[in-house]
Motif scaffolding. Structure first.
Motif, PDB file in Angstrom:
ATOM      1  N   GLY A 241       0.972  -1.305   0.356  1.00  0.00           N
ATOM      2  CA  GLY A 241       0.029  -0.091  -0.106  1.00  0.00           C
ATOM      3  C   GLY A 241       0.836   0.793   0.003  1.00  0.00           C
ATOM      4  N   TRP A 242       0.779   1.899  -0.660  1.00  0.00           N
ATOM      5  CA  TRP A 242       1.362   3.067  -1.079  1.00  0.00           C
ATOM      6  C   TRP A 242       0.691   4.976  -0.631  1.00  0.00           C
ATOM      7  N   GLY A 243       1.586   4.871  -0.009  1.00  0.00           N
ATOM      8  CA  GLY A 243       1.148   6.599   1.154  1.00  0.00           C
ATOM      9  C   GLY A 243       1.049   7.443   0.951  1.00  0.00           C
ATOM     10  N   THR A 244       0.725   8.910   1.261  1.00  0.00           N
ATOM     11  CA  THR A 244       0.526   9.246   1.137  1.00  0.00           C
ATOM     12  C   THR A 244       1.792  10.975   1.478  1.00  0.00           C
ATOM     13  N   HIS A 245       2.427  10.170   2.678  1.00  0.00           N
ATOM     14  CA  HIS A 245       3.681  10.762   3.113  1.00  0.00           C
ATOM     15  C   HIS A 245       4.702   9.810   1.811  1.00  0.00           C
ATOM     16  N   GLU A 246       4.610   9.580   1.015  1.00  0.00           N
ATOM     17  CA  GLU A 246       6.243   8.803   0.353  1.00  0.00           C
ATOM     18  C   GLU A 246       5.903  10.148  -1.107  1.00  0.00           C
ATOM     19  N   LYS A 247       7.270  10.283  -1.221  1.00  0.00           N
ATOM     20  CA  LYS A 247       8.013  11.865  -1.865  1.00  0.00           C
ATOM     21  C   LYS A 247       8.056  10.833  -3.485  1.00  0.00           C
ATOM     22  N   ALA A 248       8.895  10.012  -3.688  1.00  0.00           N
ATOM     23  CA  ALA A 248       9.291   8.825  -4.781  1.00  0.00           C
ATOM     24  C   ALA A 248       8.360   7.534  -5.164  1.00  0.00           C
ATOM     25  N   LEU A 249       8.576   7.489  -6.315  1.00  0.00           N
ATOM     26  CA  LEU A 249       7.846   6.403  -6.127  1.00  0.00           C
ATOM     27  C   LEU A 249       9.749   5.947  -6.274  1.00  0.00           C
ATOM     28  N   PRO A 250       9.872   3.835  -6.104  1.00  0.00           N
ATOM     29  CA  PRO A 250      10.528   3.622  -6.676  1.00  0.00           C
ATOM     30  C   PRO A 250      11.074   3.483  -7.669  1.00  0.00           C
ATOM     31  N   ALA A 251      11.727   3.310  -8.255  1.00  0.00           N
ATOM     32  CA  ALA A 251      12.807   3.165  -9.428  1.00  0.00           C
ATOM     33  C   ALA A 251      12.332   2.484 -10.535  1.00  0.00           C
ATOM     34  N   ASP A 252      11.434   0.626  -9.480  1.00  0.00           N
ATOM     35  CA  ASP A 252      11.233  -0.036 -10.199  1.00  0.00           C
ATOM     36  C   ASP A 252       9.517  -0.293  -9.540  1.00  0.00           C
ATOM     37  N   GLY A 253       8.923   0.587  -9.210  1.00  0.00           N
ATOM     38  CA  GLY A 253       7.930   0.887  -8.719  1.00  0.00           C
ATOM     39  C   GLY A 253       6.656   0.879 -10.361  1.00  0.00           C
ATOM     40  N   ARG A 254       5.449   0.856  -9.767  1.00  0.00           N
ATOM     41  CA  ARG A 254       4.462   0.709 -10.761  1.00  0.00           C
ATOM     42  C   ARG A 254       3.196   0.910 -10.080  1.00  0.00           C
ATOM     43  N   ARG A 255       2.061   1.990 -10.746  1.00  0.00           N
ATOM     44  CA  ARG A 255       1.292   1.909 -10.402  1.00  0.00           C
ATOM     45  C   ARG A 255       0.161   0.786 -11.220  1.00  0.00           C
ATOM     46  N   HIS A 256      -1.232   0.411 -10.325  1.00  0.00           N
ATOM     47  CA  HIS A 256      -1.429  -0.524 -11.865  1.00  0.00           C
ATOM     48  C   HIS A 256      -2.524  -0.159 -12.657  1.00  0.00           C
ATOM     49  N   GLY A 257      -3.346   1.654 -12.496  1.00  0.00           N
ATOM     50  CA  GLY A 257      -3.941   1.784 -13.900  1.00  0.00           C
ATOM     51  C   GLY A 257      -5.242   1.414 -13.639  1.00  0.00           C
ATOM     52  N   PHE A 258      -5.485   0.598 -12.747  1.00  0.00           N
ATOM     53  CA  PHE A 258      -7.341   0.974 -12.516  1.00  0.00           C
ATOM     54  C   PHE A 258      -8.189   0.466 -10.515  1.00  0.00           C
ATOM     55  N   GLY A 259      -8.691   0.186 -10.798  1.00  0.00           N
ATOM     56  CA  GLY A 259      -9.355  -0.135  -8.826  1.00  0.00           C
ATOM     57  C   GLY A 259      -8.590   0.709  -7.762  1.00  0.00           C
ATOM     58  N   CYS A 260      -8.634   0.716  -7.300  1.00  0.00           N
ATOM     59  CA  CYS A 260      -8.686   2.282  -5.758  1.00  0.00           C
ATOM     60  C   CYS A 260      -7.194   2.574  -5.488  1.00  0.00           C
ATOM     61  N   ASP A 261      -6.444   2.202  -6.256  1.00  0.00           N
ATOM     62  CA  ASP A 261      -5.056   3.387  -6.193  1.00  0.00           C
ATOM     63  C   ASP A 261      -4.441   3.321  -5.539  1.00  0.00           C
ATOM     64  N   ALA A 262      -4.812   2.124  -4.304  1.00  0.00           N
ATOM     65  CA  ALA A 262      -4.244   2.317  -2.899  1.00  0.00           C
ATOM     66  C   ALA A 262      -2.771   1.418  -3.042  1.00  0.00           C
ATOM     67  N   ALA A 263      -2.364   0.809  -3.753  1.00  0.00           N
ATOM     68  CA  ALA A 263      -0.929   0.507  -4.083  1.00  0.00           C
ATOM     69  C   ALA A 263      -0.368   0.464  -5.587  1.00  0.00           C
ATOM     70  N   ILE A 264       1.304  -0.016  -5.160  1.00  0.00           N
ATOM     71  CA  ILE A 264       2.052  -0.792  -5.865  1.00  0.00           C
ATOM     72  C   ILE A 264       2.602  -1.527  -5.922  1.00  0.00           C
ATOM     73  N   TYR A 265       3.438  -1.626  -7.396  1.00  0.00           N
ATOM     74  CA  TYR A 265       4.322  -3.441  -7.363  1.00  0.00           C
ATOM     75  C   TYR A 265       5.807  -2.688  -8.065  1.00  0.00           C
ATOM     76  N   LEU A 266       6.489  -3.534  -7.323  1.00  0.00           N
ATOM     77  CA  LEU A 266       7.947  -3.672  -8.169  1.00  0.00           C
ATOM     78  C   LEU A 266       7.996  -4.427  -8.683  1.00  0.00           C
ATOM     79  N   LEU A 267       8.858  -3.925  -9.886  1.00  0.00           N
ATOM     80  CA  LEU A 267       9.193  -5.517 -10.788  1.00  0.00           C
ATOM     81  C   LEU A 267      10.305  -6.677 -10.124  1.00  0.00           C
ATOM     82  N   ARG A 268       9.940  -7.187  -8.751  1.00  0.00           N
ATOM     83  CA  ARG A 268      10.704  -7.834  -8.555  1.00  0.00           C
ATOM     84  C   ARG A 268       9.506  -8.762  -7.686  1.00  0.00           C
ATOM     85  N   PRO A 269      10.214 -10.093  -7.156  1.00  0.00           N
ATOM     86  CA  PRO A 269       9.437 -11.287  -6.967  1.00  0.00           C
ATOM     87  C   PRO A 269       9.534 -10.410  -5.097  1.00  0.00           C
TER      88      PRO A 269
END
Length: 472
Positions: A241-269
């Motif tokens: 889950g990705w908080g409003t206090h965070e200043k920058a998305l990780p370099a390998d972080g991605r948003r989903h583009g659908f749904g509640c937009d409360a979370a991100i994922y990383l391009l790694r397991p």
């Protein structure tokens, strides 16, 4: 204590470690004749436990092709499907239960076989975020229908109730004006409470120290709970889950583009991603950022929006898991084989000789710094309390029991997530089986003792940035 009287039939789909561990709890705390319970499972494992308690045992794997024909004769209005299986779609089962008028509970939103690791799917499509969105997409169609509780084990599940109790503890200890807990149905009030306390980060911080008299062998995956479940989750993208206090998305972080937009994922397991966290007994440690439903549901549940729908507040939320040491070695070997499963697996049960599972939530960024609230359960106490359990499984099985009882007490709630249940009722049922339930404050931050041996890029203006928490 009998917590519920149930007049319907109960079908347990799947009978691995959690099924075998929850059965004695169900028989102990729910007034339900054994002849109205049926176990449907894909393999012989667990037959001896079923026979010990006199429960009907059917070996028949549930598949996309046969699940309706398999389960429809066993379920009708007022019955209960307890889904503890792997590789069977939770969404398909929830739809079937709504059609049949049956209650439902699972511990994770599970896809059909291969859904966790299908290379034809994008990382976003095989994420827990996507699976949760599909599940909660049933909410409107199921409104006021038979209760279906999605994702209620220890985590996801029990930890959501720990979060609410931790918030109340912090409010009490900081003098915040909370006279009584908000009702379970008042999501906005709980979110405003977290916002008012200044909670920036929620970790599911867990350290499992159970050890066995049988060391892990080369080519073997060893774990204290479902091997298949852990490997499946570990091979999914790391999610948080990705908080409003965070200043920058990780370099390998991605948003989903659908749904509640409360979370991100990383391009790694998740099993190759580590984060810094803290528990009272272990102190600071590195945990795996394994994807879990609660990472997304907690961030979504505690979101505050303005009248126009703009997000004003949301905490960062994720799992920070140090499994038993043999499981860590197993993950290391799995990663070295490019995430191809070892030829052998073993669930640690009777051979465990000592250790505890320290499972709780760490709420950070408020006036008192960091606060951990949760369960410390030893293998000795787990065995004394309930047969066919270890310390890890009992924290799951008692939460399953509590969710089943809540559904029986609230049979027309439609689709509900763990965060929406009455935390006080769930904890009342669970507490006798959780060992020491404690809360502890700490001045720990992820900046402690950093850059001592080598220089590091740190954001010292805000310790609770994910860039400080992640291990790189």
């Amino acid at each position: 204590m009998i917590h519920a009287h149930f007049s319907g039939r109960l079908v347990m789909l799947g009978f691995g470690s959690i099924g075998q561990g929850v059965l004695p709890l169900i028989l102990r705390h729910i007034d339900l004749p054994r002849e109205r319970i049926t176990i449907v499972t894909a393999e012989e494992r667990g037959r001896a436990v079923a026979e010990e308690y006199g429960i009907r045992f059917v070996i028949e794997p549930a598949t996309r092709a046969n699940y309706r024909d398999l389960l429809t004769p066993l379920l009708g209005p007022g019955d209960f499907l307890l889904n503890l299986s792997v590789d069977v779609s939770s969404v398909a089962l929830m739809r079937l239960c709504q059609e049949l008028g049956a209650l439902y509970l699972d511990t994770v939103v599970e896809p059909w076989a291969g859904g966790y690791t299908d290379p034809a799917l994008t990382p976003s499509q095989r994420s827990n975020y996507a699976m949760r969105e599909e599940a909660i997409g049933l909410r409107e169609a199921m409104r006021s229908g038979p209760t279906s509780i999605t994702a209620h084990g220890a985590n996801p599940g029990l930890v959501s109730h720990f979060v609410k109790q931790a918030l109340l503890d912090i409010a009490r200890d900081t003098g915040a004006p909370v006279a009584t807990p908000p009702p379970a149905t008042d999501r906005a009030a709980w979110a405003r409470l977290a916002q008012s306390l200044g909670v920036k980060v929620i970790h599911i911080a867990e350290r499992d120290t159970q050890v066995s008299d049988r060391p892990k062998r080369v080519g073997e995956f060893v774990n204290t709970w479902s091997v298949e479940g852990f490997v499946g989750e570990g091979c999914q993208p790391a999610e948080l889950g990705w908080g409003t206090h965070e200043k920058a998305l990780p370099a390998d972080g991605r948003r989903h583009g659908f749904g509640c937009d409360a979370a991100i994922y990383l391009l790694r397991p998740g099993a190759s991603t580590r984060v810094r966290t803290w528990t009272p007994l272990e102190g600071p440690f590195h945990g795996f950022l394994i994807t879990h439903n609660e990472s997304i549901s907690l961030a979504d549940y505690y979101t505050v929006r303005d009248a126009g729908g703009r997000v004003l507040y949301r905490p960062t939320a994720h799992y920070a898991y140090h499994p038993c040491d043999d499981a860590v070695l197993s993950v290391h070997e799995l990663a070295g084989k490019n995430w191809r499963m070892q030829p052998e697996s073993r669930l640690m049960t009777d051979e465990i000789t000592s250790g505890i599972d320290e499972l709780g939530v760490l709420l950070c960024g408020h006036a008192r710094g960091a606060y951990w609230y949760g369960s410390r359960l030893s293998i000795e106490e787990a065995r004394r309390l309930v047969p066919h359990n270890n310390a890890t499984s009992l924290q799951v099985t008692v939460a399953v029991l509590a969710g089943v009882i809540w559904a029986m007490e609230n049979p027309r709630a439609g689709l509900v997530e763990s965060d929406e249940l009455d935390h006080a009722r769930i904890l009342e049922i669970c507490r006798p089986y959780l060992g020491q339930v404690v809360g502890a404050y700490s001045d720990w931050t992820p900046l402690r003792d950093r850059a001592r041996l080598f220089p590091e890029e740190l954001d010292e203006s805000d310790p609770w940035q994910f860039g400080n928490i992640r291990v790189v």
